[in-house]
Design an enzyme around this catalytic site. Sequence first.
Site, PDB file in Angstrom:
ATOM      1  N   LYS A  10       0.652 -11.155  -9.431  1.00  0.00           N
ATOM      2  CA  LYS A  10       0.934 -11.634  -8.074  1.00  0.00           C
ATOM      3  C   LYS A  10      -0.172 -12.585  -7.635  1.00  0.00           C
ATOM      4  CE  LYS A  10       1.011 -10.019  -3.263  1.00  0.00           C
ATOM      5  NZ  LYS A  10       0.874  -8.835  -2.373  1.00  0.00           N
TER       6      LYS A  10
ATOM      7  N   ASP B 206      -2.082 -14.427   2.597  1.00  0.00           N
ATOM      8  CA  ASP B 206      -0.903 -13.737   3.115  1.00  0.00           C
ATOM      9  C   ASP B 206      -1.054 -13.468   4.606  1.00  0.00           C
ATOM     10  OD1 ASP B 206       1.422 -12.351   3.422  1.00  0.00           O
ATOM     11  OD2 ASP B 206       0.668 -10.478   2.534  1.00  0.00           O
TER      12      ASP B 206
ATOM     13  N   LYS C  66       1.275 -10.314  10.159  1.00  0.00           N
ATOM     14  CA  LYS C  66       0.325  -9.212  10.123  1.00  0.00           C
ATOM     15  C   LYS C  66      -0.524  -9.199  11.395  1.00  0.00           C
ATOM     16  CE  LYS C  66      -0.600  -9.341   5.100  1.00  0.00           C
ATOM     17  NZ  LYS C  66      -0.196  -7.966   4.740  1.00  0.00           N
TER      18      LYS C  66
ATOM     19  N   ASP D 123      -5.232 -11.567  -2.046  1.00  0.00           N
ATOM     20  CA  ASP D 123      -3.873 -11.173  -2.414  1.00  0.00           C
ATOM     21  C   ASP D 123      -3.394 -11.858  -3.693  1.00  0.00           C
ATOM     22  OD1 ASP D 123      -1.908  -9.367  -1.749  1.00  0.00           O
ATOM     23  OD2 ASP D 123      -0.766 -10.755  -0.509  1.00  0.00           O
TER      24      ASP D 123
ATOM     25  N   ASP E 202       6.682  -9.899   5.014  1.00  0.00           N
ATOM     26  CA  ASP E 202       5.375  -9.428   4.543  1.00  0.00           C
ATOM     27  C   ASP E 202       5.503  -8.583   3.285  1.00  0.00           C
ATOM     28  OD1 ASP E 202       2.617  -9.266   4.629  1.00  0.00           O
ATOM     29  OD2 ASP E 202       2.592  -7.479   5.907  1.00  0.00           O
TER      30      ASP E 202
ATOM     31  N   GLU F  14       6.291  -9.820   0.463  1.00  0.00           N
ATOM     32  CA  GLU F  14       6.513 -11.073  -0.264  1.00  0.00           C
ATOM     33  C   GLU F  14       6.088 -11.024  -1.717  1.00  0.00           C
ATOM     34  OE1 GLU F  14       2.447 -10.957  -0.255  1.00  0.00           O
ATOM     35  OE2 GLU F  14       3.733 -10.475   1.432  1.00  0.00           O
TER      36      GLU F  14
ATOM     37  N   ARG G 259       6.366  -8.781  -4.060  1.00  0.00           N
ATOM     38  CA  ARG G 259       7.398  -8.306  -4.983  1.00  0.00           C
ATOM     39  C   ARG G 259       8.452  -9.371  -5.245  1.00  0.00           C
ATOM     40  NH1 ARG G 259       8.883  -3.516  -0.939  1.00  0.00           N
ATOM     41  NH2 ARG G 259       6.624  -3.776  -0.700  1.00  0.00           N
TER      42      ARG G 259
END
EC number: 3.4.11.1
Length: 510
Positions: A268, A273, A280, A291, A350, A352, A354
């Site tokens: 990933k 993010d 968030k 991230d 959020d 995202e 996956r």
Amino acid sequence: MITLDRPTLTARTLEDVSASALVVGVGTGPDGPVLLTDALDAPAASALEASFDLLGVRGAQDEVHRLPGLGGSPVPMLVLVGVGPLDDDGEVSDEALRRAAGAAVRSLAGTDAVALALPADTAQRLSAVAEGASMGAYAFTALKSEKAREEAEKSRPVRGLEFVTALGAEEAEAALRRAAVLGDAVCAVRDLVNTAPSHLYPGTFADAVAQDLSGSSVSVDVWDEERLTAEGFGGILAIGQGSSRPPRLVRIEHAPAEAKAHIALVGKGITFDTGGISLKPAASMMTMKSDMAGAATVFAVVRAAAALDVPVKVTGWLALAENMPSDTAIRPSDVVTMYGGKTVEIMNTDAEGRVVMADALVAATDERPDAVLDVATLTGAQMVALGTRYTGVMGDDALRTEVVEAADRVGELAWAMPIPENQRASLNSRVADISNMGDRFGGMMTAAAFLREFVDAGRTGEEDAPRTPWAHLDIAGPSFNESAAHGYTPQDATGVMVRTLMGLIEGRGR
């Protein structure tokens, strides 16, 4: 952005030590602290042990004491480092040695050269000591001003590491070379993760990987936004569409001539993010430059496998995007067609990571590897379940066990978790094949259930073919250390799971 200035690692006999500090270990035995070295003559060692109470030496993990050099010591500074409790036989574990070496070297920043006389009577022990020392010799100063960098030179990491061992030259050299490669790999991850999102975004991440690997045996292939669109990578494009910095997919490959296996790795790479439209809270964004740690880990592992010429084909897939809110950002309730054809209802922007990884999992398993592993800072639920130091491992039982056993061997913390069937049921969508959000209780396992749906999802017409073994590593907590430094682990980026994945890959090559 990968700005490594790494120490040299050299094997020495005690008589050949040229460093200005000598590190020796102290363990905790049933009767108190125990000196673990033969680097001092008997009178000096006895006098030192007699002074432990006065000096406050207990032998606890991460405990470091500096002393003037004693009689029989070839250096002006003696450093005592705690290794923690000894076992019933008075022995110390490899991981305790690794941690002690890291703690000592980290505390000696500003010293040009350090010799370590920790127990290193086998290649495995020498490698553990050298790995810890190499990982402890780290700092990130690339984004400081020139004046600040000049000031930081006074406390720069140790540049020369000497290891006192009686091993033969060839055996010692091989152990130190492997340790240096692993240390470099861990620190390369740290450099990438520590880089500010103003400097590291999908395009510059892809460029940094290509530049670093140019001239090596590792091949690099990059999908820009036009190629991603043409080939149907809808997940990566959807998450990246809210940013002015378009997404990328990077494939890197170590392909030895006579590979004994083929392992695919998916990482990933959300370079920042915000949560997108499902924004968030501000406090939750403070560490979101991290991230992309999964993609950085995949890059470093493939790079290390090539450097060590491991006889395993390793393909790495870096799914890179920046998740931003804007008038072009994906919305909750939008439906995305993924690479391979599945449709996903986006119920929370959020969730995202996956989504971008699902595209890459389909592409990775289209190549029919022997196993596929993904690594990601995927869920806050991982930290709720396992805290900040354990990696959660989910997936097929045999591969999941192989990952946890590899972690145990190299001294990293991993815990096997299930994927209950009710977690998959909670992802059902009334308008698409699957939703990207399900039950928030057990959210780490819900995310894994989502990813599992995309393993082999591109194999149309091959439904009866054997399924690719798959494991998912959630490193949300252990990838970024917001607490005090400990052992070989600094504050901020850690480089966790590089050594575990390398241990697994090397095992497949034997």
